[in-house]
Design a protein around this motif. Structure first.
Motif, PDB file in Angstrom:
ATOM      1  N   ALA A  94      63.500 -12.644  18.997  1.00 37.58           N
ATOM      2  CA  ALA A  94      64.170 -13.492  18.012  1.00 37.58           C
ATOM      3  C   ALA A  94      63.840 -14.959  18.240  1.00 37.58           C
ATOM      4  N   HIS A 132      61.798 -15.702  15.055  1.00 36.67           N
ATOM      5  CA  HIS A 132      62.749 -16.130  14.031  1.00 36.67           C
ATOM      6  C   HIS A 132      63.758 -17.135  14.599  1.00 36.67           C
ATOM      7  N   SER A 187      64.741 -19.982  13.586  1.00 31.35           N
ATOM      8  CA  SER A 187      65.575 -20.678  12.605  1.00 31.35           C
ATOM      9  C   SER A 187      66.569 -19.757  11.925  1.00 31.35           C
ATOM     10  N   VAL A 188      66.442 -18.460  12.091  1.00 30.60           N
ATOM     11  CA  VAL A 188      67.315 -17.506  11.417  1.00 30.60           C
ATOM     12  C   VAL A 188      68.279 -16.855  12.393  1.00 30.60           C
ATOM     13  N   ALA A 189      67.775 -16.461  13.556  1.00 34.03           N
ATOM     14  CA  ALA A 189      68.602 -15.750  14.528  1.00 34.03           C
ATOM     15  C   ALA A 189      69.512 -16.728  15.269  1.00 34.03           C
ATOM     16  N   TYR A 244      74.675 -12.490  12.486  1.00 36.86           N
ATOM     17  CA  TYR A 244      73.391 -12.933  11.950  1.00 36.86           C
ATOM     18  C   TYR A 244      72.348 -11.838  12.125  1.00 36.86           C
ATOM     19  N   THR A 265      61.948  -3.908  13.452  1.00 35.30           N
ATOM     20  CA  THR A 265      63.021  -4.894  13.376  1.00 35.30           C
ATOM     21  C   THR A 265      63.937  -4.817  14.582  1.00 35.30           C
ATOM     22  N   THR A 306      72.924  -6.870   7.910  1.00 34.14           N
ATOM     23  CA  THR A 306      73.863  -7.604   8.765  1.00 34.14           C
ATOM     24  C   THR A 306      74.363  -6.741   9.905  1.00 34.14           C
ATOM     25  N   THR A 341      66.116 -10.625  11.997  1.00 27.94           N
ATOM     26  CA  THR A 341      65.008 -10.948  11.107  1.00 27.94           C
ATOM     27  C   THR A 341      65.542 -11.196   9.720  1.00 27.94           C
ATOM     28  N   LYS A 342      64.729 -11.814   8.905  1.00 28.27           N
ATOM     29  CA  LYS A 342      65.191 -12.231   7.589  1.00 28.27           C
ATOM     30  C   LYS A 342      65.583 -11.059   6.712  1.00 28.27           C
ATOM     31  N   ASN A 343      64.889  -9.939   6.863  1.00 32.69           N
ATOM     32  CA  ASN A 343      65.150  -8.828   5.965  1.00 32.69           C
ATOM     33  C   ASN A 343      66.016  -7.752   6.600  1.00 32.69           C
TER      34      ASN A 343
END
Length: 952
Positions: A824, A828, A830-832, A663, A632, A671, A666-668
């Motif tokens: 990222a 990722h 759409s998340v980062a 943010y 990660t 924070t 990664t999704k998991n």
């Protein structure tokens, strides 16, 4: 007197030459006879040895007959003449009887082997040949110091019989009685040669050869190694290859190690946490079928290039296995549900017919849609059973291990009008090695596990991992009436392998320079065979003890096998034992530990030993049956966080990571582990990335703060690398690495580390600079940009010049502290908190190092192995045939414009004539740039009053 002639056959009395240093037989000859005649038979396992020596009469030289490399050589030596040599036969050390006949008349000598006159060899000498007075067979006496007996090679070990000299048979019984000749270390009237290759103790097809005292095994092309070809050269699973740090590819695995099953070629997919093993068969593609009916069924049998036992071993040792089964149909029924006789079926292990399809369960005549209640026609349990005239399909996974692999498929419903089908059975795929992490924890010295007796009469191999903090303890023990076998840690730095097969105990001990009771995993491999006893610990030198040539050799045990202790319950082992194998058999420690007091299944703490396998900031995470690397917070990915994450940039490409909100990358991710707050004071920069380009100037990386401070990494026009810090107190600091041209289409690795006031810069693993700041207050990070910066208001002129050209090339594995902005953006987006502008195409920098960066974007973005075009594929160089013409026209126009500008500049600024002359060559810059940008972009020219530069 009376003379009696006997025509009876000579008595066959064999003799044995026992010693290679003292054995010989001396027999008299008839001196001064013109010519020579000697014959005898021999038998041996040795490639080399002296068979016969005699000193010829009348100074006609020496005659020697000997074996060398298994060939028979006759040699006549005389000081005044060139030697005469004859060579006959091959592989005469085969343990069979061979006859030798030597006949000489005058100047001609003949050597006949095995009474084959047709292949007899002849030679001619200068001098006449006379018989000798003394003949030495097998060797020379120890006390010979003159030339009466010469032995250029080792003495003979083997048997002889039927010795004739000058056509007279020699009675060897008289030699034994002392009335004829002389001898030493002979066994008379006995051939004591022993066939040590019968029975053949070379395993797995090893070829046996032998000498007088021992046998040898040739293990070439067997897939096995060791003194008796006992141990496999391959690992037992893909999990074991992963543990060695291997990447995906084809490997041979030997599921039962030293057992009877041979190695099997598989594909190991080592790209994720689950390590998949794939075994291909002869028909994994989509196959169309027509014209098949119950009377004429379509049948396909699958060949996995392996035996059924090999496949079963792979399946049984795995945690999970599957095969995809797909049936595409047009008016072709599959299982004929709900109650009909199936029109298609497959055959699995044990030649058993199965009437369920992929995605369903054994014993249920259904397809996946039947279980999920999603079939096209709910009256049926398979889509194809609806018997429609349009194409549909039933696809799913066959995952019941006891029925796999699929060995045959039968189809019987494609013979009607407009009836057609297409099927596909995928490769056998399995993951998980049930044995590699199979472990038990021994909590008391009196605790142990017991298993059936170890049956290993002539060969045994034992391997396992252990970890402990105890100073001593027995790993395993098995007893017989007198024989025994035991492996123990006898002291913190010693492992001992003890065995007794009836000749007295033999101990092989390996000493380690460092303690082995350090609570880390250590590997032990012990082996015993008829040739040797050996012990290896980790990668320390192997201890090998040769086995005696004679004596007892069968290991006879009758007690239970004790693991982690002894029958006396003394000197028990405290710690963990894992992956225990005996003669290729896997012992299930966990299952036995579940029912044994004082022993627990499993063993925690794998990361303490294997955490170093997680690279580039990857974190080792414990699992019950092993570990995995969490990438990660790493700029890399893959099972060991070693696979680079790279992308191709164009001049307009921009990747911006914004530090505004916490943010996760990664999704998991948590924070706090993946973002930096706006008001945080950054006490360090830990930056690493790799780049490849042919373009200068370039802006590689740019970090700015809310207080108008920044850190920029750029390539100057001359290809040097600059690291630029702009700080509120120290002003602008420029560190230039000009040890070469870094825009040379080669991959370069950059590391910039600042810890407090100390700055260290490395390029290509070479330290280039160390600097101490007077004071640094780099805080409130706003954003990090790779490539072109879109917000140019805060850029100073020098960085702005480089930014005008962005970056064209390849960036790889970019890391800022624990942030991986490029990863990222690719994994990722759409998340980062990352924004991508322009074309960003994932690639591999290392693989395109030799390619022209100008065309790399087009070449590598369209290399889809399945022929599909990526929607993100940039349309660079779309019309290759026109690019050269258009480029040439533009170049001419720009050249003319720049020439006019240069003349005007010279007229207006005569005092800067030399400086302006250097600008005439800048025809490659776009004409819509401001005039100040048309000067030679050397980012070292304009120096403000508060700027300091450092050149390395």
């Amino acid at each position: 007197g009376n003379v009696t002639f006997s025509c009876s056959e000579p008595q066959i009395v064999p003799i044995t030459f026992v010693s290679t240093s003292r054995s010989y037989l001396l027999l008299p000859g008839t001196a001064q006879i013109d010519g020579l005649s000697v014959s005898f038979q021999f038998r041996t396992w040795n490639k080399d040895g002296l068979l016969l020596f005699t000193e010829l009469s009348e100074n006609s030289g020496h005659l020697l007959v000997y074996l060398h490399g298994g060939r028979l050589t006759l040699l006549i030596q005389k000081e005044t003449e060139n030697p005469v040599e004859i060579t006959e036969g091959t592989s005469l050390h085969d343990g069979l009887w061979h006859s030798v006949s030597i006949n000489a008349r005058r100047h001609r000598i003949t050597l006949t082997l095995d009474n084959n006159a047709a292949t007899a060899s002849h030679a001619t000498t200068v001098s006449r040949i006379y018989s000798g007075s003394s003949y030495y067979f097998g060797g020379c006496p120890d006390n010979f110091t003159d030339s009466q007996c010469l032995n250029p090679i080792t003495a003979f070990q083997g048997c002889m019989r039927l010795i004739f000299i000058d056509n007279q048979p020699k009675d060897l019984i008289l030699v034994q009685q002392g009335s004829l000749g002389n001898f030493s270390d002979l066994h008379i009237d006995l051939c004591g040669i022993k066939d040590r290759c019968l029975p053949n103790y070379c395993e797995h097809g090893g070829k046996c050869s032998q000498s007088w005292t021992t046998f040898y095994c040739d293990c070439n092309d067997t897939g096995y190694m060791g003194a008796t070809c006992h141990n496999s050269v391959y690992e037992q699973s893909c999990e074991a290859y992963r543990h060695q740090g291997k990447t995906s590819g084809f490997f041979y695995i030997d599921s039962d190690g030293s057992g009877a099953l041979g190695p099997l070629r598989v594909f190991c997919n080592i790209t994720e946490d689950k390590i998949w093993t794939a075994v291909q068969h002869n028909s994994t593609g989509l196959t169309r079928v027509q014209g098949a009916g119950p009377e004429k069924p379509y049948t396909m049998s699958f060949n996995y290039n392996s035996s059924v036992e090999q496949l079963e071993a792979v399946i049984n040792s795995a945690e999970y296995c599957e095969q995809e089964a797909a049936y595409h149909c047009k008016k072709s029924r599959l299982l004929n549900t709900p109650n009909g006789t199936p029109f298609a079926w497959w055959v699995g292990r044990a030649n058993e017919k199965h009437l369920y399809w992929g995605g369903s369960l054994p014993g249920i005549q259904q397809c996946a849609c039947g279980l999920e209640e999603s079939c096209l026609d709910m009256r049926y349990f398979c889509n194809c059973d609806a018997d429609r005239e349009e194409w549909t399909s039933d696809t799913g996974l066959l995952a019941f291990k006891d029925h796999l692999p699929v060995t045959q498929i039968v189809i019987t419903d494609t013979n009607r009008s407009n009836s057609e089908a297409a099927w596909k059975i995928g490769p056998l795929r399995c993951y998980g090695d049930r044995q590699f992490w199979n472990a038990a924890s021994f909590n008391t010295e009196a605790s142990y596990l017991h298993f059936p007796t170890l049956h290993a009469e002539v060969s045994a191999d034992i391997s396992f991992f252990f970890k402990t903090t105890a100073v001593s303890g027995v790993f395993l023990e098995n007893l017989g009436i007198k024989d025994f076998i035991r492996i123990e840690i006898s002291s913190p730095k010693e492992i001992t392998f003890s065995i007794d097969v009836g000749n007295g105990p033999t101990e092989a001990t390996v000493q380690s320079p460092t303690p082995l009771n350090d609570n880390q995993w250590h590997y032990v491999q012990a082996e015993r065979n008829l040739k040797e006893t050996s012990l290896q610990v980790d990668n320390l030198p192997k201890k090998v003890l040769e086995a005696p040539a004679e004596g007892h050799f069968r290991l006879q045990l009758n007690s239970q096998l004790f693991v982690g202790g002894t029958a006396s319950r003394q000197k028990g082992f405290l710690g963990c034992i894992r992956s225990l194998h005996l003669n290729g058999q896997k012992l299930d420690l966990e299952e036995r530990a579940k029912m044994t007091p004082g022993v627990k299944p499993g063993c925690p703490g794998h990361c303490s030993s294997y955490g170093n396998l997680c690279h580039n900031g990857g974190k080792c995470v414990e699992k019950y049956n092993g570990y995995f690397c969490d990438c990660t917070n790493s700029a890399y990915e893959g099972p060991f966080c070693k696979e680079e994450v790279s992308a191709l940039f164009e001049a307009s490409t921009s990747v911006t990571y914004t530090f505004q909100e916490p943010y996760p990358v990664t999704k998991n991710a948590s924070t706090s582990s993946s973002a930096i707050y706006v008001d945080a004071v950054v006490s360090k920069e830990n930056i690493a990335f790799s780049f490849l380009t042919a373009h200068t100037p370039s802006l590689l990386l740019y970090i700015n703060t809310y207080f108008h401070e920044y850190l920029a990494v750029i390539l100057s026009k001359n290809g040097s690398l600059q690291v630029r810090y702009k700080l509120s107190k120290d002003g602008l600091l420029i560190f230039t690495i000009d040890s070469g041209n870094f825009a040379n289409r080669e991959l370069h690795h950059v590391r910039i580390n600042r810890e407090g006031r100390e700055l260290v810069i490395q390029v290509d693993q070479v330290l280039k600079l160390k600097h101490n700041f007077s004071e640094i207050d780099f805080k409130a990070i706003k954003s990090l940009t790779l490539g072109k910066v879109t917000d140019t208001l805060s850029l100073d002129p020098e960085v702005s010049k480089a930014n005008a050209y962005g970056f064209t090339g390849c960036l790889s594995s970019v890391r800022y502290n624990h942030i991986a902005p490029l990863k990222a953006a690719l994994r990722h987006p759409s998340v980062a908190p990352v924004a991508v502008r322009g074309s960003l195409t994932e690639s591999n920098c290392a693989s395109i190092m030799e390619a022209d960066v100008n065309t790399a974007t087009t070449i590598y973005s369209s290399s889809d192995p399945f022929g599909k075009t990526d929607e993100r594929e940039p349309l660079t160089n779309a019309v290759r045939s026109d690019s050269a013409v258009i480029g040439g026209v533009i170049a001419v126009v720009i050249f003319i414009i720049f020439c006019i500008i240069a003349i005007m500049s010279r007229f207006l600024y005569q005092h800067k004539q030399a400086h302006r002359n250097s600008q005439k060559k800048e025809k490659e810059y776009p004409e819509n740039l401001e005039s100040s940008f048309k000067a030679d972009i050397d980012l070292q020219n304009t120096v403000s009053e508060c700027k300091r530069e450092y050149f390395i």
